[in-house]
Design an enzyme around this catalytic site. Sequence first.
Site, mmCIF file in Angstrom:
data_model
loop_
_atom_site.group_PDB
_atom_site.id
_atom_site.type_symbol
_atom_site.label_atom_id
_atom_site.label_comp_id
_atom_site.label_asym_id
_atom_site.label_seq_id
_atom_site.Cartn_x
_atom_site.Cartn_y
_atom_site.Cartn_z
ATOM 1 N N HIS A 169 34.573 37.244 30.152
ATOM 2 C CA HIS A 169 33.428 37.957 30.725
ATOM 3 C C HIS A 169 33.827 39.283 31.329
ATOM 4 C CE1 HIS A 169 34.693 35.353 34.236
ATOM 5 N NE2 HIS A 169 34.440 36.441 34.938
ATOM 6 N N GLU A 175 26.446 34.002 41.133
ATOM 7 C CA GLU A 175 26.684 34.654 39.845
ATOM 8 C C GLU A 175 25.645 34.226 38.814
ATOM 9 O OE1 GLU A 175 30.714 33.126 39.101
ATOM 10 O OE2 GLU A 175 29.878 31.848 37.533
ATOM 11 N N GLN A 204 28.892 38.889 33.607
ATOM 12 C CA GLN A 204 28.786 38.115 34.848
ATOM 13 C C GLN A 204 28.252 39.050 35.933
ATOM 14 O OE1 GLN A 204 32.519 37.138 37.055
ATOM 15 N NE2 GLN A 204 31.813 35.024 36.922
ATOM 16 N N HIS A 232 35.479 43.328 37.582
ATOM 17 C CA HIS A 232 36.686 42.794 36.943
ATOM 18 C C HIS A 232 36.406 42.425 35.491
ATOM 19 C CE1 HIS A 232 34.820 39.016 38.577
ATOM 20 N NE2 HIS A 232 35.259 38.475 37.463
ATOM 21 N N GLU A 237 40.922 38.649 35.855
ATOM 22 C CA GLU A 237 40.764 37.216 36.105
ATOM 23 C C GLU A 237 41.204 36.470 34.855
ATOM 24 O OE1 GLU A 237 36.663 36.152 36.902
ATOM 25 O OE2 GLU A 237 37.066 34.008 36.721
HETATM 26 N N1 CMX Z 1 38.788 46.549 41.085
HETATM 27 C C1 CMX Z 1 39.723 47.513 41.243
HETATM 28 N N2 CMX Z 1 40.288 47.828 42.464
HETATM 29 C C2 CMX Z 1 39.850 47.115 43.523
HETATM 30 C C3 CMX Z 1 38.880 46.097 43.420
HETATM 31 C C4 CMX Z 1 38.339 45.835 42.137
HETATM 32 N N3 CMX Z 1 37.413 44.883 41.959
HETATM 33 N N4 CMX Z 1 38.649 45.577 44.652
HETATM 34 C C5 CMX Z 1 39.445 46.236 45.500
HETATM 35 N N5 CMX Z 1 40.166 47.166 44.825
HETATM 36 C C6 CMX Z 1 41.151 48.091 45.388
HETATM 37 C C7 CMX Z 1 40.553 48.842 46.562
HETATM 38 O O1 CMX Z 1 39.880 49.992 46.115
HETATM 39 C C8 CMX Z 1 41.785 49.170 47.372
HETATM 40 O O2 CMX Z 1 42.431 50.298 46.817
HETATM 41 P P1 CMX Z 1 43.138 51.394 47.748
HETATM 42 O O3 CMX Z 1 44.250 50.656 48.426
HETATM 43 O O4 CMX Z 1 43.610 52.428 46.766
HETATM 44 O O5 CMX Z 1 42.080 51.873 48.692
HETATM 45 C C9 CMX Z 1 42.674 47.955 47.154
HETATM 46 O O6 CMX Z 1 42.217 47.337 45.937
HETATM 47 C C10 CMX Z 1 42.561 46.939 48.274
HETATM 48 O O7 CMX Z 1 41.185 46.717 48.478
HETATM 49 P P2 CMX Z 1 40.577 46.352 49.892
HETATM 50 O O8 CMX Z 1 39.096 46.507 49.856
HETATM 51 O O9 CMX Z 1 41.341 47.052 50.949
HETATM 52 O O10 CMX Z 1 41.037 44.848 50.024
HETATM 53 P P3 CMX Z 1 40.315 43.492 49.766
HETATM 54 O O11 CMX Z 1 40.599 42.718 50.970
HETATM 55 O O12 CMX Z 1 38.905 43.540 49.300
HETATM 56 O O13 CMX Z 1 41.210 42.923 48.574
HETATM 57 C C11 CMX Z 1 41.340 42.198 46.316
HETATM 58 C C12 CMX Z 1 41.073 43.370 47.236
HETATM 59 C C13 CMX Z 1 41.317 42.676 44.878
HETATM 60 C C14 CMX Z 1 42.691 41.587 46.676
HETATM 61 C C15 CMX Z 1 40.196 41.150 46.575
HETATM 62 O O14 CMX Z 1 38.956 41.737 46.254
HETATM 63 C C16 CMX Z 1 40.363 39.844 45.836
HETATM 64 O O15 CMX Z 1 41.107 38.964 46.263
HETATM 65 N N6 CMX Z 1 39.682 39.675 44.663
HETATM 66 C C17 CMX Z 1 39.800 38.467 43.865
HETATM 67 C C18 CMX Z 1 38.695 37.478 44.163
HETATM 68 C C19 CMX Z 1 37.336 37.981 43.754
HETATM 69 O O16 CMX Z 1 37.125 39.159 43.510
HETATM 70 N N7 CMX Z 1 36.367 37.039 43.707
HETATM 71 C C20 CMX Z 1 34.995 37.346 43.339
HETATM 72 C C21 CMX Z 1 34.783 37.145 41.839
HETATM 73 C C22 CMX Z 1 34.185 35.778 41.529
HETATM 74 C C23 CMX Z 1 34.327 35.286 40.117
HETATM 75 O O17 CMX Z 1 34.539 36.020 39.150
HETATM 76 O O18 CMX Z 1 34.181 34.038 39.941
HETATM 77 CO CO CO Z 2 34.642 36.505 37.035
#
Ligand code: CMX
Ligand code: CO
Length: 135
Positions: free
Chosen positions: A8, A44, A55, A79, A129
């Site tokens: 997705h 979602e 998604q 993502h 993912e």
């Molecule tokens: N894509 C690309 N970059 C991303 C991002 C994304 N989706 N989300 C955050 N970032 C970047 C931010 O821009 C930031 O960059 P800089 O350091 O250059 O400013 C950096 O990652 C850290 O971001 P943050 O907002 O300071 O930190 P978070 O605490 O939000 O952590 C991340 C970021 C990716 C670790 C966190 O979003 C995560 O753990 N994601 C995985 C889980 C998830 O997204 N679950 C929902 C989806 C559900 C599903 O598909 O089932």
């Molecule tokens: Co997903």
Amino acid sequence: MKLINLDHVAIAVSDLDEAIAEYRRQYDVEPLYREVVEEQGVEEAMIPVGGSFVQLLQPLSAATPVGRFLAKSGPGLHHVAYAVASIEDALDHLKREGVRLIDETPRIGGRGARIAFVHPKELAGTLIELVETHE
Ligand code: CMX
Ligand code: CO
């Protein structure tokens, strides 16, 4: 590790009903299912497109990964998810390659699937993912 399918593409939205209605109006498509996934902090909707899904993700609160993303970047591509046959094998491979993982062990996503996230800073700023699939 083999990527079996593009499972997705996930889009962060602030209003899931509105996003579903716009996909229906503009592209004549319907979600196959809709689900609250507490562990991911999202509601979602999965819209089938060929062998993959779009998604749509609405955060359950501001203090979730998607809530923080929306506050910082606004709605948009969040993502991409690839299907793999064994999530353990995929994570072992990435660990051996020194790739920074968000999830060292699998967690549970929509429909009880085993999933794991790889850090977006590891590859062209793309949050990836992995989804274990049994097809
Ligand atoms: N894509 C690309 N970059 C991303 C991002 C994304 N989706 N989300 C955050 N970032 C970047 C931010 O821009 C930031 O960059 P800089 O350091 O250059 O400013 C950096 O990652 C850290 O971001 P943050 O907002 O300071 O930190 P978070 O605490 O939000 O952590 C991340 C970021 C990716 C670790 C966190 O979003 C995560 O753990 N994601 C995985 C889980 C998830 O997204 N679950 C929902 C989806 C559900 C599903 O598909 O089932
Ligand atoms: Co997903």
